[in-house]
Design a protein around this motif. Structure first.
Motif, mmCIF file in Angstrom:
data_model
loop_
_atom_site.group_PDB
_atom_site.id
_atom_site.type_symbol
_atom_site.label_atom_id
_atom_site.label_comp_id
_atom_site.label_asym_id
_atom_site.label_seq_id
_atom_site.Cartn_x
_atom_site.Cartn_y
_atom_site.Cartn_z
ATOM 1 N N UNK A 123 16.544 73.662 -66.513
ATOM 2 C CA UNK A 123 17.214 73.815 -65.214
ATOM 3 C C UNK A 123 17.194 75.266 -64.736
ATOM 4 N N UNK A 124 17.389 76.190 -65.672
ATOM 5 C CA UNK A 124 17.399 77.611 -65.268
ATOM 6 C C UNK A 124 16.012 78.050 -64.817
ATOM 7 N N UNK A 125 14.989 77.601 -65.540
ATOM 8 C CA UNK A 125 13.618 77.989 -65.160
ATOM 9 C C UNK A 125 13.242 77.351 -63.823
ATOM 10 N N UNK A 126 13.695 76.133 -63.605
ATOM 11 C CA UNK A 126 13.448 75.468 -62.309
ATOM 12 C C UNK A 126 14.113 76.266 -61.186
ATOM 13 N N UNK A 127 15.378 76.601 -61.397
ATOM 14 C CA UNK A 127 16.120 77.358 -60.369
ATOM 15 C C UNK A 127 15.412 78.667 -60.039
ATOM 16 N N UNK A 128 15.011 79.411 -61.083
ATOM 17 C CA UNK A 128 14.382 80.718 -60.829
ATOM 18 C C UNK A 128 13.096 80.553 -60.021
ATOM 19 N N UNK A 129 12.305 79.549 -60.401
ATOM 20 C CA UNK A 129 10.997 79.399 -59.751
ATOM 21 C C UNK A 129 11.146 78.925 -58.304
ATOM 22 N N UNK A 130 12.016 77.950 -58.075
ATOM 23 C CA UNK A 130 12.108 77.412 -56.705
ATOM 24 C C UNK A 130 12.797 78.418 -55.777
#
Ligand code: NAD
Length: 444
Positions: free
Chosen positions: A396-403
């Motif tokens: 979830x954190x990696x998704x948030x950072x990328x989007x």
């Protein structure tokens, strides 16, 4: 089919517009405007009653300049080659705009999965996989679920491909069941991406958002983003109103996550009808009602509205999360939302886009707004290749950072060029793909 509703005409029109803005020469359009490979197969499937039926399937590999082809497979009676071409083009721009090392592809089988038994669906999927096996592979072309395909379909594809190789190849598809190398967080990823884009858009438009250090003091304990408490992700959006068209994987999850952030979901619809409640719906209860009855209709204490009326609902954020071509020149003037987050692929036509731009409605385009699914598919592919699996919090954190970083890049590009966010997203994506082509050079 009119130009406005042929999805491939729309996709090519969007590309032409950006090529003109960027002043790129015709050879670039010739390169980017045509798919690299198109496969059509007519293949036999044994039905339960002993008869044999021929099905037609497509796979379009649009562009792989930045990495392996990536894109879902849909089962639907209305699948056409033009639709698959358009979706493959959009996948190319989507993976580029969010910086994934993938190209774009899409596939489909013309069938009505509701009329097929589970055994027939399995035989259809395995035969279609065998037909595709010359072009798919973990380093070549990686399918995923789309309309009416699911983790079980991906498991059959993975198993069929692996049987031919003689060993398990987890990386050949994404969207797999967790037991077979699927990723935690994949199920919610697209809705989560929509929620993050909606909240970021509210910040850009200076809505009152409440930072975590304030609301935590004020006793909202337990309402924070359960998996990413750092870096301001806990911003709440109390009071923002939301209407959603489509209450499936994307719509219902986006609604749930937005409600958890404090937004008021005041109207939702599905294929049968819409429901509205001024004070806000309890989305958990609506999900329960839909699971029990199959529809949102007749949920207690709500007013019934038509599925079409939802688009014109008076709200801050509108999320079309069902079908293509929903916001058109016929209803764009009537839109009251200030922000549109495109959960679905292609819900807004080009003519509607220009009306919305003049009305200063902020449209977060599909290739950004619904990219959460492919971002976590990329994470799943990486995990499958490494046989090393991450926690849901990590995902979830990696998704948030990328989007969010893609959101800011798109926003800034749209401001720099004085264009809407869709055009900004295309400018970024087309530049990235063009650069990759230039650096690689033309073989031989
Ligand atoms: P889904 O099948 O889970 O849900 C679709 C919803 O739309 C259902 O609630 C259905 O009742 C509703 N619907 C159908 N016709 C409607 C109509 N005329 N009016 C209102 N609602 C209607 O599908 P999904 O996975 O949520 O996908 C929805 C859209 O999002 C599609 O365009 C899909 O391509 C796109 N998308 C999905 C993902 C993903 O990860 N699921 C990722 C990117 C894009």
């Amino acid at each position: 089919m009119s130009e406005e509703s042929n999805p491939f005409d729309i996709a090519q029109g969007q590309l032409k517009k950006v090529i003109k803005i960027l002043n790129l020469d015709k050879s670039v359009y010739d390169c980017l405007g045509n798919p690299h490979l198109e496969l059509t197969v007519n293949f036999p499937v044994k039905m339960d009653d002993g008869t044999v039926r021929i099905f037609r399937g497509y796979r379009v590999e649009y562009n792989n300049s930045r990495g392996p082809y990536k894109g879902g497979i849909r089962y639907h009676p209305d699948v056409t080659m033009d639709e698959v071409r358009a979706l493959a083009a959009w996948m190319t721009w989507k993976t580029a705009v969010v910086g994934l090392p993938f190209g774009g592809a899409k596939g489909g089988v013309v069938c009505n999965p509701k009329e097929l038994s589970k055994n027939e669906l399995e035989r259809l999927t395995r035969r279609f996989t065998a037909e595709l096996s010359i072009i798919i592979g973990p380093e070549k072309d990686i399918p995923a679920p789309d309309m009416y395909t699911n983790p079980q379909t991906m498991a059959w594809i993975m198993d069929t491909y692996s049987m031919n190789k003689g060993y398990s190849v987890l990386g050949v598809v994404t969207g797999k069941p967790l037991e077979l190398g699927g990723s935690l967080g994949r199920f919610e990823a697209t809705g989560r991406g929509c929620m993050l884009c909606a909240r970021e858009a509210l910040k850009k438009l200076n809505y009152k958002v409440i930072p975590p250090e304030i609301w935590q003091k004020n006793g909202y304990k337990g309402m924070e983003d359960e998996s990413c408490k750092d870096q301001g992700t806990g911003f709440r959006i109390d009071g923002a109103t939301v209407a959603l068209q489509g209450f499936g994987n994307v719509g219902a999850i986006a609604a749930k996550l937005l409600q958890q952030k404090g937004a008021k979901i005041i109207a939702v619809s599905d294929s049968r009808s819409g429901i509205a409640k001024k004070d806000g719906l309890n989305i958990f209860e609506v999900i329960e009602h839909k699971t029990k009855t199959g529809y949102v209709k007749d949920f207690e204490g709500t007013d019934e509205i038509t599925p079409e009326a939802i688009l014109e609902f008076d709200c801050d954020i509108l999320i079309p999360a069902a079908l293509e071509n929903q916001i058109t020149k016929n209803n764009a003037e009537e839109i009251k939302a200030r922000i549109i987050v495109e959960g679905a692929n292609g819900p807004t036509t080009p003519e509607a886009d220009s009306i919305l731009f003049d009305k200063e409605v902020m449209v977060i385009p599909d290739i950004l707004a619904n990219s959460g699914g492919v971002i976590v598919s990329y994470f799943e592919w990486v995990q499958s290749l490494q046989s090393f699996f991450w926690s849901e919090r990590d995902v979830n954190c990696k998704l948030r950072d990328r989007i969010l970083s893609a959101f800011h890049e798109v926003y800034q590009t749209s401001k720099d060029y004085g264009v809407d966010m869709r055009t900004g997203a295309y400018i970024l994506a087309v530049n990235k793909v063009t650069e990759a082509i230039k650096i690689r050079g033309i073989f031989p």
